[in-house]
Design an enzyme around this catalytic site. Sequence first.
Site: not given
Length: 319
Positions: A75, A159, A233, A235, A259, A264, A285-286
């Site tokens: 995205t 979301l 979840t 950023r 997450d 990262e 980050h999954v």
Amino acid sequence: MKAVFLDLKTLDQEDLDLSGLKSLADDWVFHDLTAAEETAERIRDAEIVITNKVVIDAALMDAAEQLKLICVAATGTNNVDLDAAKGKGIMVTNVTGYGTPSVVQHVFAMILALNTNLLGYHERVQAGAWQKSNSFCLFDYPITELTGKRMGIIGYGELGQGVAAVAEAFGMQLMIAQRPGSREAQQGRYLIDEVLQQADVISLHVPLAENTANLIGARELKMMKADALLINTARGGIVDEDALVVALKSGEIGAAGFDVLSVEPPREGNVLLDNPMPNLIVTPHVAWASQQSRQRLLNFVVESIDDYIAKSSVRRRLV
């Protein structure tokens, strides 16, 4: 027509169907990963390039004279110079709306694990505590029901709405926050401070931008209930990580599930990783990464390339 996927391994763990993608061009080159110094050579003769996280800037576009389409397999598009692409007539697409079921599931996996002390009980059983118990069960940690609790949602796009639907199924009361930075009252929405003060669980679903960087800092954490859960979840960088560690250790809030981190991968460490706590869960980050979610993402990329080849209106086109 030459097509190149620069970082397939960030999407495919050899569990995706690539046949639709492969059928779109005779000359495909798939790279597991691409380092910055390798990009220019790998896209030099390509007409179509797919990238998840590999940076494609103006200089690289200048050197890729055949380049006509960049598909971002994500995205966020901060890795592509959109202004340069527009100036050169290079089409850029991205993908949205592919990971909602996966992210929502991950949000509640964290909420349920923290509210039931799932990891703590698992560790106690592994350590032999249940086997030595005088009773048929072990009540070492508190367990809290979600029914009747207030779910605060900051960021009410696809979301956030997905999380809201599941929260209602659990019997939770919703508190939807006003858009960060908004100065106008929104019907049915609460001020962020009200959400922080009243919600039992807070889930973040806003992008990282100027008005959301460190949106939750020391001041905001102090507002929250002493037993509140904070789930991120979205950023890294939306929450002040140093302040979060203080809040968790001091009991200002009850627990957190993250997450995402501010950097990262966290090769130089991170304060949340350097301070392991039973009331903190960190995953790499999954939340988006179910097999079904990644296949949907790939299928959307296929649609964009198919539209481009057919010279029809390209869906998800940015420039």
